[in-house]
Scaffold this motif. Sequence first.
Motif, PDB file in Angstrom:
ATOM      1  N   VAL A  32     -54.330 -20.070 -61.039  1.00  0.00           N
ATOM      2  CA  VAL A  32     -55.604 -20.237 -60.327  1.00  0.00           C
ATOM      3  C   VAL A  32     -56.781 -20.154 -61.297  1.00  0.00           C
ATOM      4  O   VAL A  32     -57.705 -20.983 -61.245  1.00  0.00           O
ATOM      5  CB  VAL A  32     -55.734 -19.168 -59.220  1.00  0.00           C
ATOM      6  N   LEU A  33     -56.767 -19.182 -62.173  1.00  0.00           N
ATOM      7  CA  LEU A  33     -57.898 -19.006 -63.081  1.00  0.00           C
ATOM      8  C   LEU A  33     -57.987 -20.138 -64.099  1.00  0.00           C
ATOM      9  O   LEU A  33     -59.085 -20.571 -64.469  1.00  0.00           O
ATOM     10  CB  LEU A  33     -57.804 -17.654 -63.780  1.00  0.00           C
ATOM     11  N   ALA A  34     -56.838 -20.649 -64.538  1.00  0.00           N
ATOM     12  CA  ALA A  34     -56.859 -21.792 -65.448  1.00  0.00           C
ATOM     13  C   ALA A  34     -57.426 -23.022 -64.743  1.00  0.00           C
ATOM     14  O   ALA A  34     -58.210 -23.785 -65.334  1.00  0.00           O
ATOM     15  CB  ALA A  34     -55.445 -22.073 -65.967  1.00  0.00           C
ATOM     16  N   TYR A  35     -57.056 -23.206 -63.509  1.00  0.00           N
ATOM     17  CA  TYR A  35     -57.560 -24.343 -62.726  1.00  0.00           C
ATOM     18  C   TYR A  35     -59.063 -24.208 -62.489  1.00  0.00           C
ATOM     19  O   TYR A  35     -59.816 -25.180 -62.589  1.00  0.00           O
ATOM     20  CB  TYR A  35     -56.810 -24.401 -61.396  1.00  0.00           C
ATOM     21  N   ALA A  36     -59.521 -22.997 -62.178  1.00  0.00           N
ATOM     22  CA  ALA A  36     -60.930 -22.795 -61.815  1.00  0.00           C
ATOM     23  C   ALA A  36     -61.864 -22.921 -63.008  1.00  0.00           C
ATOM     24  O   ALA A  36     -63.025 -23.318 -62.832  1.00  0.00           O
ATOM     25  CB  ALA A  36     -61.102 -21.425 -61.157  1.00  0.00           C
ATOM     26  N   ALA A  37     -61.401 -22.563 -64.202  1.00  0.00           N
ATOM     27  CA  ALA A  37     -62.253 -22.615 -65.400  1.00  0.00           C
ATOM     28  C   ALA A  37     -63.625 -22.007 -65.108  1.00  0.00           C
ATOM     29  O   ALA A  37     -64.662 -22.655 -65.190  1.00  0.00           O
ATOM     30  CB  ALA A  37     -62.385 -24.055 -65.895  1.00  0.00           C
ATOM     31  N   LEU A  38     -63.628 -20.724 -64.796  1.00  0.00           N
ATOM     32  CA  LEU A  38     -64.804 -20.047 -64.231  1.00  0.00           C
ATOM     33  C   LEU A  38     -66.035 -20.019 -65.128  1.00  0.00           C
ATOM     34  O   LEU A  38     -67.157 -20.138 -64.639  1.00  0.00           O
ATOM     35  CB  LEU A  38     -64.438 -18.592 -63.896  1.00  0.00           C
ATOM     36  N   GLY A  39     -65.845 -19.805 -66.409  1.00  0.00           N
ATOM     37  CA  GLY A  39     -67.011 -19.496 -67.236  1.00  0.00           C
ATOM     38  C   GLY A  39     -67.600 -18.168 -66.790  1.00  0.00           C
ATOM     39  O   GLY A  39     -66.883 -17.191 -66.603  1.00  0.00           O
ATOM     40  N   ASP A  40     -68.921 -18.124 -66.569  1.00  0.00           N
ATOM     41  CA  ASP A  40     -69.548 -16.866 -66.145  1.00  0.00           C
ATOM     42  C   ASP A  40     -69.804 -16.820 -64.642  1.00  0.00           C
ATOM     43  O   ASP A  40     -70.563 -15.993 -64.160  1.00  0.00           O
ATOM     44  CB  ASP A  40     -70.855 -16.632 -66.909  1.00  0.00           C
ATOM     45  N   ARG A  41     -69.166 -17.703 -63.893  1.00  0.00           N
ATOM     46  CA  ARG A  41     -69.379 -17.743 -62.444  1.00  0.00           C
ATOM     47  C   ARG A  41     -68.548 -16.659 -61.739  1.00  0.00           C
ATOM     48  O   ARG A  41     -67.546 -16.192 -62.267  1.00  0.00           O
ATOM     49  CB  ARG A  41     -69.037 -19.131 -61.894  1.00  0.00           C
ATOM     50  N   ALA A  42     -68.977 -16.293 -60.553  1.00  0.00           N
ATOM     51  CA  ALA A  42     -68.341 -15.223 -59.789  1.00  0.00           C
ATOM     52  C   ALA A  42     -67.169 -15.749 -58.975  1.00  0.00           C
ATOM     53  O   ALA A  42     -66.975 -16.964 -58.816  1.00  0.00           O
ATOM     54  CB  ALA A  42     -69.373 -14.566 -58.867  1.00  0.00           C
ATOM     55  N   VAL A  43     -66.396 -14.806 -58.422  1.00  0.00           N
ATOM     56  CA  VAL A  43     -65.246 -15.119 -57.579  1.00  0.00           C
ATOM     57  C   VAL A  43     -65.455 -14.474 -56.214  1.00  0.00           C
ATOM     58  O   VAL A  43     -65.954 -13.346 -56.111  1.00  0.00           O
ATOM     59  CB  VAL A  43     -63.937 -14.602 -58.216  1.00  0.00           C
ATOM     60  N   LEU A  44     -65.058 -15.192 -55.171  1.00  0.00           N
ATOM     61  CA  LEU A  44     -65.149 -14.714 -53.790  1.00  0.00           C
ATOM     62  C   LEU A  44     -63.753 -14.660 -53.192  1.00  0.00           C
ATOM     63  O   LEU A  44     -63.006 -15.638 -53.264  1.00  0.00           O
ATOM     64  CB  LEU A  44     -66.030 -15.661 -52.965  1.00  0.00           C
TER      65      LEU A  44
END
Length: 270
Positions: A32-44
């Motif tokens: 999931v985290l690899a797919y999301a490629a969050l950077g500095d964005r938050a998670v809900l």
Amino acid sequence: MVDRGRGRVFGEVAEIYDAARPGYPRELVAEVLAYAALGDRAVLEIGAGTGKATAAFAEAVAELVCIEPDPRMAQVLRRNTAHRPGVRVHVGSFEDWRPEPDGREVGLAFAATSWHWTDPQRRWDLLHDVLAPGGAVALFWNPQGIRDADLHAALSAVDARHGVSGAPHGVLASSFGEVPGHWAGLPGAWPQEECNRDGRFRDLRSVRYRQDLSYDTHRYVGFLASLSAYRVLPADRHEAALAETAEVLEAHGGGIPMTLFTDLFLARVG
């Protein structure tokens, strides 16, 4: 129509829910985290419960906002994440939640065995509004199937006597298809068709993880006691169904062989 009252019976047994429910594979969190490629964005997290999925995500992200409608579940969730300062718990529904005006953009929204309790008329609109451009959604469930056909038959007879439907042992593991989302435990819950109809999400993916496990009688009966199929029964039938299930398990060696199918759906805002 979603029976949201039934979705909130878990708080009555929050501690049992936390102790007995299975968690989620670490491979899923990494996917999931690899797919999301969050950077500095938050998670809900939507419908966090007691944190069966929360803890693993909280280890890897800086900011995680958890929405949980039941205050009793939220109390256990707060205890389980007290050592994670980046976790914030909001008691309320996904439908009523609004992001803070000065909060960080949401790069990922996930729901662990809770998406089917959200409002089908509003949930995709709400997801679209909450997520930043390119933000990801991850929806996953932990359906189970029993591996012993004789034990399946004996337990199904107990369920029929007490009006229980949807118990994990009510489905043979061999009846699960090869495609994620092909299972009988939550009819209509797999989100791909709804997501396709919505049309605002892209890069749809489905992934399955599989694990054979065994419960002893005490843990399995505790697990059943945390399920809505049992929580909604009248008290006398609830206790009788669990007691008779325990008797059957003890007569078959004191446990139950199950297969856990963790199915993951991924999509991102177009």
